[in-house]
Scaffold this motif. Structure first.
Motif, short mmCIF file in Angstrom:
data_model
loop_
_atom_site.label_atom_id
_atom_site.label_comp_id
_atom_site.label_asym_id
_atom_site.label_seq_id
_atom_site.Cartn_x
_atom_site.Cartn_y
_atom_site.Cartn_z
N LEU A 1 0.85 -1.18 0.00
CA LEU A 1 0.00 0.00 0.00
C LEU A 1 0.89 1.24 0.00
CD1 LEU A 1 -2.51 -1.29 2.70
CD2 LEU A 1 -2.76 -1.41 0.23
N HIS A 2 0.51 2.23 -0.79
CA HIS A 2 1.28 3.48 -0.86
C HIS A 2 0.82 4.44 0.22
CE1 HIS A 2 2.91 3.61 -5.25
NE2 HIS A 2 3.08 2.43 -4.71
N SER A 3 1.76 5.08 0.91
CA SER A 3 1.38 6.04 1.94
C SER A 3 1.51 7.47 1.42
CB SER A 3 2.29 5.89 3.16
OG SER A 3 2.10 4.65 3.76
N ARG A 4 0.64 8.33 1.93
CA ARG A 4 0.72 9.76 1.64
C ARG A 4 0.40 10.54 2.91
NH1 ARG A 4 -1.32 11.68 -3.71
NH2 ARG A 4 -1.47 9.86 -5.06
N ILE A 5 0.90 11.76 2.94
CA ILE A 5 0.42 12.69 3.96
C ILE A 5 -0.88 13.25 3.42
CG2 ILE A 5 0.88 14.91 5.09
CD1 ILE A 5 3.88 14.13 4.97
N ARG A 6 -1.93 13.21 4.22
CA ARG A 6 -3.26 13.55 3.70
C ARG A 6 -3.30 14.92 3.04
NH1 ARG A 6 -7.43 10.07 5.28
NH2 ARG A 6 -6.78 8.58 6.87
N GLU A 7 -2.77 15.94 3.74
CA GLU A 7 -2.91 17.29 3.20
C GLU A 7 -1.88 17.61 2.11
OE1 GLU A 7 -1.47 17.73 7.54
OE2 GLU A 7 -2.70 16.36 6.36
N ARG A 8 -0.85 16.75 1.95
CA ARG A 8 0.13 17.00 0.89
C ARG A 8 0.30 15.74 0.05
NH1 ARG A 8 1.72 20.03 5.17
NH2 ARG A 8 2.95 18.40 6.12
N ASP A 9 1.52 15.17 0.02
CA ASP A 9 1.70 14.01 -0.85
C ASP A 9 2.73 13.07 -0.24
OD1 ASP A 9 1.73 12.21 -2.93
OD2 ASP A 9 2.00 13.68 -4.50
N ASN A 10 3.69 12.68 -1.06
CA ASN A 10 4.65 11.68 -0.60
C ASN A 10 5.62 12.27 0.42
OD1 ASN A 10 5.72 13.15 -2.93
ND2 ASN A 10 7.53 11.92 -2.57
N TYR A 11 6.27 11.38 1.17
CA TYR A 11 7.22 11.83 2.20
C TYR A 11 8.33 10.79 2.35
CZ TYR A 11 4.43 8.68 5.21
OH TYR A 11 3.78 7.61 5.74
N LEU A 12 9.32 11.15 3.15
CA LEU A 12 10.50 10.29 3.30
C LEU A 12 10.67 9.87 4.75
CD1 LEU A 12 13.34 9.28 2.06
CD2 LEU A 12 14.25 11.41 2.97
N VAL A 13 10.86 8.56 4.95
CA VAL A 13 11.29 8.08 6.27
C VAL A 13 12.62 7.36 6.11
CG1 VAL A 13 8.92 7.82 7.15
CG2 VAL A 13 10.05 5.85 6.08
N GLY A 14 13.33 7.15 7.22
CA GLY A 14 14.60 6.42 7.15
C GLY A 14 15.76 7.26 7.61
N PRO A 15 16.99 6.76 7.34
CA PRO A 15 18.19 7.41 7.90
C PRO A 15 18.30 8.91 7.60
CG PRO A 15 18.78 5.31 6.90
CD PRO A 15 17.33 5.56 6.59
N ILE A 16 18.03 9.34 6.33
CA ILE A 16 18.16 10.76 6.00
C ILE A 16 17.13 11.59 6.78
CG2 ILE A 16 17.77 12.46 4.15
CD1 ILE A 16 19.30 10.69 2.27
N ALA A 17 15.90 11.11 6.84
CA ALA A 17 14.85 11.84 7.55
C ALA A 17 15.19 11.95 9.03
CB ALA A 17 13.51 11.14 7.36
N ARG A 18 15.64 10.84 9.60
CA ARG A 18 16.00 10.84 11.03
C ARG A 18 17.13 11.80 11.32
NH1 ARG A 18 15.34 4.93 11.33
NH2 ARG A 18 17.48 4.76 10.56
N TYR A 19 18.17 11.73 10.45
CA TYR A 19 19.36 12.57 10.63
C TYR A 19 18.98 14.04 10.56
CZ TYR A 19 24.08 14.36 9.41
OH TYR A 19 25.26 15.04 9.36
#
Lengths: 440, 258
Positions: free
Chosen positions: A266-284
């Motif tokens: 299943l593809h995830s989106r932020i409801r009010e916007r669109d795609n997003y990033l999780v993982g090492p770069i986002a955390r850093y």
């Protein structure tokens, strides 16, 4: 059996890029890209990993089984599932764990980050940059690097073995704590190895920084847990660099999943916007200030600032996070006090519980509704790779035009590399991948 | 094969990747083991995917889709020796919990557009479709047992994999019996060893990762659980988990359904 790379393309403005079976990713995926007049018209990261219906067969099972059953979603990051499941159940029943148990859970997660990051960095991702098919081939030219990498990976596994009982599908985790906790002496036995691992992780980050990176920067919405005092593992608020600041309980109000035809994920989106990033770069990017002085020093030495938006450089950040995990493990062991009891008592009740934790590949969300008999009535699990799926497709859409004139084999290699930047774990994401590049 | 290294293929059906990861997790032995064979097809570890035939094929995962069925028939043709690794490939795995449910309902629970999903009603072991030369148990497998099995087949000898119960290993380790001393519902008396009695060593009852031992007396253990105060539902749940569709466990769980 399956054809690894199918070459259909001709050097022309219109073409199709197809990779039937992506290698060096966990699980089964493929890629299909259609190029029309040198513009990318379609990108599909296809996930054909068979559906396994975890959320469905959790229904009717006792709440205590959630950590062990959900671990089986993924053999690469079982700790992420176990941690998310126990925290969600504890959230449901209002259970507060002791500080000592909290520290041991962080230690277990350090083991998984070291093992998983090292596996991906050296065995699955580095061969992309250096032009090898695999780590065995790479080991012929770089035996010392590979031997060190294996030793580092093993130390991550050793931590999981000691705290969790085994490295794949640990058995020692339970709602409320652990079945059995290690003594200080048990933990101290690993101290010298982890000390070595920290230095090896520093060399790993330096090694990763010597690789060649394309100039490629994306305007990501980075999403990660953020905690006031800790680099995030098990606790914190869900935050983004574009204004999200919520508790895990509010996840469903801000994020949604949609089912697209080309994917079992299943593809995830932020409801009010669109795609997003999780993982090492986002955390850093969201937690740089929580890193240790050594991590910051090495980040600066290898040319990273406090933010990074080049997905290819995620390999360096995995190195930095490996340093962090070793230092954190050392800190936990140094200050360890054995808890009086391995677990706190849990009284189940009719309730819904929510938790997010940080898997090596990014934030993972679990939600369970439990009935008065302690049986699971409803479960929802959102793994990191399904959250990143649209972002991976987006990266390909932006990146492919810059490399479209490369010879076919190189073009496909680069496309696969874009995907592997994410260390995609397709087994997880099924409810989750297949590469076709189509040039008309 | 005097000068030529045997060709190894590693395949995945419906699974978590944990069992094939066991090979990569054998850090101390990895380069020796993979150096001793030609890693001809192992997509999770290598971009180099060579065509068959192969000398040894390792299969992880259960058969859950029409595509899996086609694949496993093709894999059998490509491999001289076919070895299944893990509870999914050997017994259908945790995803065999669907075998007692309506898969259409399941698809609706997880997916908004069930029409995109192609799946079989049941999760089945590989042996339900093709001949298997050796089945290595475990959820996950034990990496040292995997190395032993590979070593044995490469040297044309029988693998030394014990088929006795977890209880034997517990006694050998000197563990306190968690069933009699703690009243934990322990599956050790009917479960094949392979984990070195891991859970009881952590003060926890065995939950059956390696599936039923030879001639497992499941009804006697079920009776014992009930005498200890566990309900029929608890007994059904205990037998219906990671090796739910292995015959001995399947029958016992069905005997304790309402």
């Amino acid at each position: 059996m399956r054809k690894p790379l199918e070459k259909k393309a001709k050097q022309m403005k219109n073409k199709t890029i197809k990779v039937d079976y992506l290698a060096r990713v966990e699980g089964e995926g493929a890629l299909y890209i259609k190029i029309k007049n040198n513009e990318v018209s379609e990108v599909e990261l296809r996930i054909f990993e068979p559906p396994r219906f975890f959320e469905a067969f959790l229904r009717g099972r006792p709440y205590q089984e959630a950590p062990d059953i959900t671990a089986r979603i993924c053999g690469i990051c079982p700790v992420a599932y176990q941690m998310s499941a126990v925290h969600a159940m504890e959230n449901a029943f209002g259970v507060t764990i002791s500080p000592e148990i909290k520290e041991l859970r962080r230690l277990l997660y350090c083991g998984e980050w070291i093992e998983s990051h090292t596996l991906h960095l050296y065995m699955l991702h580095a061969p992309d940059f250096l032009g090898y098919d695999d780590v065995v081939q790479m080991s012929k030219d770089h035996p010392e690097i590979v031997k060190k990498a294996l030793k580092l990976k093993k130390i991550g596994n050793d931590i999981m073995n000691l705290v969790g009982g085994r490295e794949i599908h640990p058995i020692n985790v339970k709602v409320g704590g652990f079945f059995k906790v290690p003594t200080r002496k048990d933990l101290m036995k690993m101290y010298d190895d982890i000390n070595w691992a920290r230095d090896a992780a520093v060399e790993t980050a330096r090694f990763a920084a010597t690789l060649k990176f394309p100039e490629f920067v994306q305007d990501y919405e980075c999403v990660s847990l953020v905690h006031p005092f800790e680099y995030p593992f098990n606790e914190g608020r869900i935050m983004s660099n574009k204004g999200i600041d919520i508790l895990p309980e509010q996840y469903d109000f801000h994020f949604r999943e949609e089912h697209v035809e080309h994917s079992h994920a299943l593809h995830s989106r932020i409801r009010e916007r669109d795609n997003y990033l999780v993982g090492p770069i986002a955390r850093y990017n969201l937690n740089y200030d929580k890193l240790t002085p050594l991590c910051k020093e090495i980040a600066e030495e290898v040319g990273l600032s406090s933010e990074c938006y080049n997905p290819f450089k995620s390999i360096i950040i995995r190195g930095i996070e490996t340093i962090y995990s070793c230092e954190e493990a050392l800190r936990i062991i140094e200050s360890y006090r054995m808890p009086d009891s391995p677990a706190v008592k849990v009284e189940p009740s009719e309730a819904t519980g929510y938790a997010c934790t940080e898997a090596p590949r990014g934030m993972i969300y679990h939600r369970y509704r439990v009935n008065s008999e302690g049986l699971i009535e409803d479960a929802k699990i959102v793994p990191p790779t399904s959250q990143n799926q649209r972002t991976i497709e987006n990266d390909l859409r932006t990146f492919v035009p810059s490399i479209v004139d490369l010879p076919e084999k190189e073009l496909i290699w680069k496309c696969e590399q874009v995907i592997r930047n994410y260390d995609p774990c397709i087994s997880c994401a099924t409810h989750f991948l297949k590469l076709d590049i189509h040039r008309e | 094969m005097a000068n030529k290294k045997p060709r190894l293929a590693v395949y995945k059906m419906s699974s978590c990747d944990g069992c094939q990861l066991s090979l990569l997790d054998a850090e101390d032995e990895l380069l020796d083991v993979l150096g001793g064979v030609e890693m001809a097809y192992f997509p999770e570890a290598s971009s180099k995917m060579q065509k068959g035939p192969y000398d040894i094929g390792l299969v992880e995962g259960s058969i859950t889709t029409p595509r899996n069925v086609e694949e496993i028939r093709q894999i059998r043709k490509e491999c001289k020796i076919l070895i299944t690794i893990g509870a999914c490939a050997t017994a259908g795995g945790i995803q065999a919990l669907r075998n007692w449910k309506d898969t259409k309902e399941f698809t609706k629970i997880v997916y908004a557009s069930p029409e995109y999903i192609s799946t079989l009603d049941r999760s089945m072991p590989v042996s339900a479709f093709v001949h298997v030369d050796f089945e290595l148990r475990g959820c996950p497998i034990n990496k040292y047992q995997l190395i032993e099995v590979l070593n044995a087949f490469l040297n044309s000898r029988k693998p030394n994999i014990p088929t006795y119960s977890v209880c034997i290993d517990c006694k050998l380790k000197g563990n306190i019996c968690v069933l009699t001393a703690h009243g934990s519902p322990c599956m050790g008396p009917v479960t094949q060893t392979g984990c070195n009695a891991l859970c009881p060593s952590y003060d926890r009852g065995c939950f059956g990762c390696y599936g039923p031992m030879d001639s497992a007396n499941t009804s006697s253990l079920a009776k014992q659980f009930k005498q200890m105060g566990f309900s029929k539902f608890d007994v059904m749940i205990a037998f219906r988990s990671y090796n739910a569709y292995a015959e001995a466990f399947r029958k016992e769980s069905e005997a304790n359904e309402k």
